[in-house]
Design a protein around this motif. Structure first.
Motif, PDB file in Angstrom:
ATOM      1  N   ILE A   1      11.115  -6.804   4.792  1.00 24.84           N
ATOM      2  CA  ILE A   1       9.836  -6.980   4.100  1.00 24.84           C
ATOM      3  C   ILE A   1       9.946  -8.090   3.060  1.00 24.84           C
TER       4      ILE A   1
ATOM      5  N   SER B   1       7.374 -10.777   4.238  1.00 21.00           N
ATOM      6  CA  SER B   1       6.028 -10.360   3.832  1.00 21.00           C
ATOM      7  C   SER B   1       5.145 -11.556   3.508  1.00 21.00           C
TER       8      SER B   1
ATOM      9  N   THR C   1       1.839 -11.616   5.729  1.00 17.72           N
ATOM     10  CA  THR C   1       0.610 -11.133   5.102  1.00 17.72           C
ATOM     11  C   THR C   1       0.011 -12.147   4.147  1.00 17.72           C
TER      12      THR C   1
ATOM     13  N   ASN D   1       2.729 -10.507  -3.736  1.00 15.20           N
ATOM     14  CA  ASN D   1       3.195  -9.235  -4.246  1.00 15.20           C
ATOM     15  C   ASN D   1       3.657  -8.372  -3.072  1.00 15.20           C
ATOM     16  N   ALA D   2       4.979  -8.215  -2.958  1.00 15.41           N
ATOM     17  CA  ALA D   2       5.497  -7.504  -1.795  1.00 15.41           C
ATOM     18  C   ALA D   2       5.052  -6.043  -1.788  1.00 15.41           C
ATOM     19  N   VAL D   3       4.865  -5.485  -2.991  1.00 15.15           N
ATOM     20  CA  VAL D   3       4.419  -4.094  -3.027  1.00 15.15           C
ATOM     21  C   VAL D   3       3.017  -3.982  -2.434  1.00 15.15           C
ATOM     22  N   SER D   4       2.147  -4.929  -2.796  1.00 14.19           N
ATOM     23  CA  SER D   4       0.804  -4.926  -2.209  1.00 14.19           C
ATOM     24  C   SER D   4       0.881  -5.102  -0.706  1.00 14.19           C
ATOM     25  N   ALA D   5       1.790  -5.965  -0.275  1.00 13.33           N
ATOM     26  CA  ALA D   5       1.924  -6.177   1.163  1.00 13.33           C
ATOM     27  C   ALA D   5       2.317  -4.879   1.853  1.00 13.33           C
ATOM     28  N   VAL D   6       3.229  -4.120   1.228  1.00  9.22           N
ATOM     29  CA  VAL D   6       3.626  -2.854   1.844  1.00  9.22           C
ATOM     30  C   VAL D   6       2.469  -1.869   1.813  1.00  9.22           C
ATOM     31  N   VAL D   7       1.812  -1.797   0.644  1.00 12.53           N
ATOM     32  CA  VAL D   7       0.767  -0.788   0.496  1.00 12.53           C
ATOM     33  C   VAL D   7      -0.380  -1.017   1.474  1.00 12.53           C
ATOM     34  N   PHE D   8      -0.781  -2.278   1.642  1.00 11.06           N
ATOM     35  CA  PHE D   8      -1.976  -2.511   2.446  1.00 11.06           C
ATOM     36  C   PHE D   8      -1.690  -3.034   3.839  1.00 11.06           C
ATOM     37  N   ASP D   9      -0.477  -3.442   4.109  1.00 11.57           N
ATOM     38  CA  ASP D   9      -0.241  -3.969   5.446  1.00 11.57           C
ATOM     39  C   ASP D   9       0.795  -3.151   6.197  1.00 11.57           C
ATOM     40  N   TYR D  10       2.028  -3.187   5.729  1.00 12.77           N
ATOM     41  CA  TYR D  10       3.065  -2.481   6.482  1.00 12.77           C
ATOM     42  C   TYR D  10       2.823  -0.980   6.512  1.00 12.77           C
ATOM     43  N   ARG D  11       2.401  -0.435   5.379  1.00 14.24           N
ATOM     44  CA  ARG D  11       2.128   0.997   5.348  1.00 14.24           C
ATOM     45  C   ARG D  11       0.663   1.253   4.984  1.00 14.24           C
ATOM     46  N   GLY D  12      -0.225   0.438   5.527  1.00 19.57           N
ATOM     47  CA  GLY D  12      -1.643   0.598   5.223  1.00 19.57           C
ATOM     48  C   GLY D  12      -2.187   1.949   5.652  1.00 19.57           C
TER      49      GLY D  12
END
Lengths: 92, 117, 152, 521, 80
Positions: free
Chosen positions: A39, A43, A47, A51-62
């Protein structure tokens, strides 16, 4: 009295278990990172978010986030439902 | 010994869980029980974030970060989710306690009849 | 509630609400996002409720409006997820397109608000949802609480 | 059609979710429109699950990677572990999916007339849809954290529905208990997830199972998961919340909360078989589950014999019958390490347990609905104040008879078929198990004979002379479940072979589950 | 770096102390204040662990909203 003993025993059992886990778990600050390195490296390309956290929150673990939004929706619905006006309220 | 000290965040998580379980099992006031649940949630959140910490890493946000040695982003995302879930369940529990009080005039688990079996 | 609290609330609330909106909008480049911003915004609303009482807040912020806003946010969010369905549910279909589609170079960079694909839009959707959901919860509980107080 | 099949797993979850967000808006258009909308959505979900089932029985495990370039690509190219959330539906998942969707449909149809006079119906149906989402979500997911999220959706909507009739104090207390139990259980699941994440940096069930080393931390995680999910599935020793939650649950929701309980139970089986498999000390865990099952059977049925509240009595039977499922699957776990015994009777034991899950979801759902029908017309659940309802409520009486005979294991109904499978398999592990199980079955029959006598036969009480049969939609809701029960009774071998054995094999085939994600396998 | 390690040791300990205070306080409002302090310290710890996203969320939700609903619920019921 019995209740206190039961509480004490449960607490000791859980306490021993968790403290054993806390001591045996790998040292603090050196995590394995097979999944997260992907990630961090990809990321931005995948995406476009810095912000990698945003990428995880809304994309990888949307999908999790969708579930979480649903929970908030369910809780709000439930709270409003619990305090709704009832037909029989006058006789209550 | 130094290893023991280095694991203090994990030990704190274990201690928090024990305190939370103690509150939940020993308290008869329902609001106190909910506080126990909130502490348990906090403990789990702390555990998750602690798992993602990397020595010397920076926050996983590329805007103005000095390098790419970063702490893990996934646990932070999980924790965000779990925080919001926590507040949702807490709100629902407290609403139900308010309703129980409206019916019985009590928030005590044993006085308000059957709660807690 | 005392006069000091009200004055402080009057001064502080606009700043809190603005900060909440800022956090929502910049979620993809700085720390923050829909949840955090929504929580900050809703805590501003909670401050208003604590300072002025639920009754007064309810005069201009109705519960059913919040319900609509929340449903709207939820529909927007799941709609964005559905929009990627041509590839896969939740596919980030806006990356590379003119809207929010810029892709930053790998590594540290100053950040650009026109990036992130669907992420900024989802941030807004979730922000709406969280603002409405948390405000509705606090508002309804406070109204029920003040009513309960009168009964006794 | 191909596209529909490819996306059916996510659509079965996303469409009711979308509908749930839409329900408050549709509710503005009028009650009738909203009811039709909800029923149509749930019927469509049932259709999607069946499409998914056809795909799975033909082509094996169904993978859906959310947000990936291609849904079937679980692991990113040139990489070795899954990063995104993967939905992984196998025989067990779709088996539980069919049960959940059917019960949800019946419950929603039943609720239409039953809830007519309540306020807040928009919210009722929203929560009903969300409960369906939660049930399907925990069955279909292949990701541990996602499991936690959907477990919470299920808990919140279930607790809110149980507490829906806020004018009764029991309802609020039942909902509160359910919420506390579920929240703590879900947090235990999250803690176990954290333990796995800390060791392997993975969240995908298949990927964790692949690299699992069964360290001390894994043992702690196993203990947490089993305790949490056993609690949520209402097994002894954490069964105390079950009667309090089921008794006051309104209208069509008690069968749904029951289906949710069963979903948690099947998740426990998934954890035991798929996540750990032979790596854990199977005999110990197996026997622990068997003992929990026996205790549940015994405690449930003895408590049920003393009840006078018709729904509370049925709720205690929920615990007792859950014991049969635990017994069947526990026997399977106990012999998991022994291929010979597994082939001889282990597979049959697991299949019997799962078959009982299905049967029981239908006929216990039916019984709970008839209990609610009596309450709807009489305004009481007290058996001592009922009598002679067989004359005025013929349909309800007939539905009750079907359910009661099936639950007591009277041949040729489906309860007999699944219990027979469990008896035969458990006899080969230890004859004592079978004897206890049969005893409990006889006590169940006694208990339901009592209900039948006091509610439906005997002299007609004067105060209930005017009581009429329940409205059409309630009959329809009960009819769906009664039809399913009768169908399984008539064609038991067809049902067992087409959907129960694939579910049992999916549980036993750990390598297949892992291989579908990780490749190779 | 040594200061950081000391902080990593002190803040978790303070969090545990707050939790114990929540358990000890008989008065519910005091317990809620201890809980809010726990949330704020938790937010600080998240910040130290390089998780500013989570820290904002915890400060907004844990410290503000949770405290608010607890106070509302306590006001509607009995205080001890």
């Amino acid at each position: 009295m019995l209740r206190k003993v039961a509480i004490g025993l449960t607490l000791i059992a859980f306490g021993v278990m968790f403290f054993a886990a806390a001591v045996t778990i790998r040292p603090f600050g050196e995590p394995p990172s097979a999944m997260d390195d992907y990630i961090i490296e990809h990321s931005q390309q995948e995406t476009g978010a810095n912000n990698a956290v945003s990428a995880v929150v809304f994309d990888y673990r949307g999908y999790d986030t969708l579930g979480e939004a649903t929970i908030l929706f369910a809780a709000a619905t439930a709270v409003v439902m619990l305090f709704r006006k009832r037909k029989d309220e006058a006789s209550d | 010994m130094s290893e023991f000290l280095a694991n203090i965040p994990f030990l704190a998580v274990a201690a928090l869980i024990c305190v939370a379980l103690y509150i939940m099992m020993s308290q008869r006031n329902l609001i106190k029980v909910v506080m126990g649940v909130v502490i348990l949630e906090s403990a789990v959140n702390l555990f998750l974030v602690t798992l993602g910490y990397r020595e010397g890493g920076v926050a996983p946000i590329f805007t103005n970060a000095p390098g790419t040695l970063m702490v893990l982003p996934v646990p932070q995302a999980l924790t965000l989710t779990s925080i919001v879930i926590g507040v949702a369940t807490t709100a629902l529990m407290l609403s139900m306690i308010m309703l129980i009080y409206r019916h019985t005039g009590e928030t005590d688990a044993e006085k308000s009849r059957k709660v807690k079996g | 509630m005392s006069k000091i609290v009200r004055t402080v609330a009057k001064l502080l609330t606009p700043a809190i609400l603005l900060f909440g909106l800022y956090v929502i909008m910049h979620g993809h480049i700085t720390p923050g996002g829909g949840f955090q911003g929504g929580a900050v915004f809703a805590s501003g609303v909670a401050l208003l409720i604590v300072a002025f009482g639920a009754g007064r807040v309810e005069q201009f912020l109705k519960e059913h409006q919040l319900s609509m806003l929340e449903s709207g946010g939820g529909l927007l969010f799941i709609g964005l997820a559905f929009a990627g369905l041509a590839t896969a549910f939740f596919y980030n279909f806006l990356v590379g397109s003119p809207i929010f589609g810029h892709v930053p170079a790998f590594g540290p960079n100053p950040g650009d608000i026109w990036t992130g694909g669907t992420i900024p839009l989802m941030n807004v959707a979730v922000g709406m949802k969280v603002i409405a959901g948390l405000s509705a919860i606090v508002l309804v509980m406070a109204l029920a609480s003040s009513k309960q107080g009168e009964d006794e | 059609m191909d596209a529909l099949t490819a996306h059916s797993s996510i659509l079965a979850i996303a469409i009711p979710l979308f509908a749930a967000f839409l329900t408050p808006l549709v509710g503005k258009l009028g009650a009738r429109t909203r009811n039709v909308f909800v029923v149509v959505v749930l019927a469509f979900v049932e259709f999607l699950v069946l499409v998914l089932a056809r795909d799975i029985y033909a082509n094996g495990i169904h993978l859906y990677t959310l947000g990936a370039v291609s849904p079937s690509l679980a692991i990113p190219e040139h990489y070795m572990v899954p990063v995104r959330i993967v939905l992984e539906v196998d025989g067990l998942g779709v088996f539980m999916g069919i049960i959940s969707a059917t019960v949800a449909l019946a419950g929603a149809i039943y609720s239409i007339s039953c809830m007519k006079h309540e306020t807040g119906q928009d919210r009722f149906y929203t929560l009903l849809l969300l409960l369906t989402v939660g049930m399907l979500g925990i069955q279909f997911t292949g990701d541990l954290f996602n499991l936690f999220v959907f477990l919470e959706i299920l808990s919140i909507s279930g607790a809110a529905l149980a507490a829906f009739r806020t004018r009764f104090i029991d309802a609020v207390e039942g909902g509160f208990k359910y919420l506390i139990v579920s929240t703590v259980a879900a947090l235990m699941v999250l803690l176990a997830t954290g333990l796995f994440y800390g060791q392997y940096n993975l969240l995908n069930i298949a990927a964790i199972a692949d690299v699992m080393q069964y360290t001390a931390l894994d043992k702690i995680a196993l203990a947490l998961l089993i305790v949490a999910l056993l609690t949520k599935s209402g097994g002894v020793p954490s069964h105390w919340w079950v009667p309090d939650t089921y008794t006051p649950a309104p209208a069509g929701t008690s069968p749904m909360i029951y289906a949710a309980t069963l979903a948690c139970m099947s998740t426990m089986f998934r954890v035991a078989f798929t996540l750990y498999g032979v790596k854990m000390s199977v005999a110990t865990i197996g026997w622990l589950i068997i003992i929990a099952g026996l205790l549940s059977m015994f405690v449930g049925v003895t408590m049920a014999l003393r009840q006078t509240d018709v729904k509370r009595l049925m709720a205690y039977h929920v615990i007792s019958q859950g014991g049969y499922m635990l017994l069947g699957v526990g026997v399977g776990i106990a012999v998991l390490g022994d291929p010979q015994a597994l082939a001889a009777y282990g597979r049959e034991a697991v299949a019997g347990g799962l078959f009982h899950v299905m049967n029981h979801a239908f006929f216990k759902g039916l019984l709970l609905l008839t209990g609610e029908a009596l309450f709807f017309r009489l305004g009481t659940r007290n058996l001592n104040r009922m009598g002679g309802m067989g004359r005025n409520m013929k349909w309800t009486c007939a539905f009750f008879l079907i359910g009661a005979l099936a639950i007591s294991g009277v041949p040729p109904l489906n309860g007999f078929a699944s219990k027979l499978m469990i008896y035969e398999a458990s006899y080969q592990l230890n004859p004592m198990l079978t004897i206890i199980a049969m005893m409990v079955s006889i006590m169940t029959l006694a208990s339901f004979t009592k209900v039948f006598q006091s509610a439906f036969t005997g002299p007609e009480l004067p105060e209930y002379k005017e009581v009429r049969e329940v409205p059409l939609s309630m009959k329809l809701g009960m009819g769906i479940l009664a039809g399913a029960t009768l169908f399984i009774s008539l064609f038991p071998s067809l049902v067992v072979n087409t959907i129960v054995y694939p579910a049992a094999d999916a549980l036993l085939n750990q390598a297949g589950y892992i291989g579908a994600v990780m490749g190779g396998g | 770096m040594i200061e950081l390690q000391v902080l990593h040791a002190i803040v978790p300990l303070l969090i545990v102390v707050c939790a114990v205070l929540v358990a000890r306080f008989k008065d519910l409002i005091s317990a809620v204040i201890a809980l809010a302090a726990l949330s704020l310290l938790l937010a600080l710890e998240f910040y130290l662990l390089q998780a500013p996203d989570v820290a904002i969320a915890e400060a907004g939700i844990g410290a503000a909203i949770t405290t608010a609903i607890f106070v509302i619920a306590i006001r509607a019921t009995k205080r001890t």
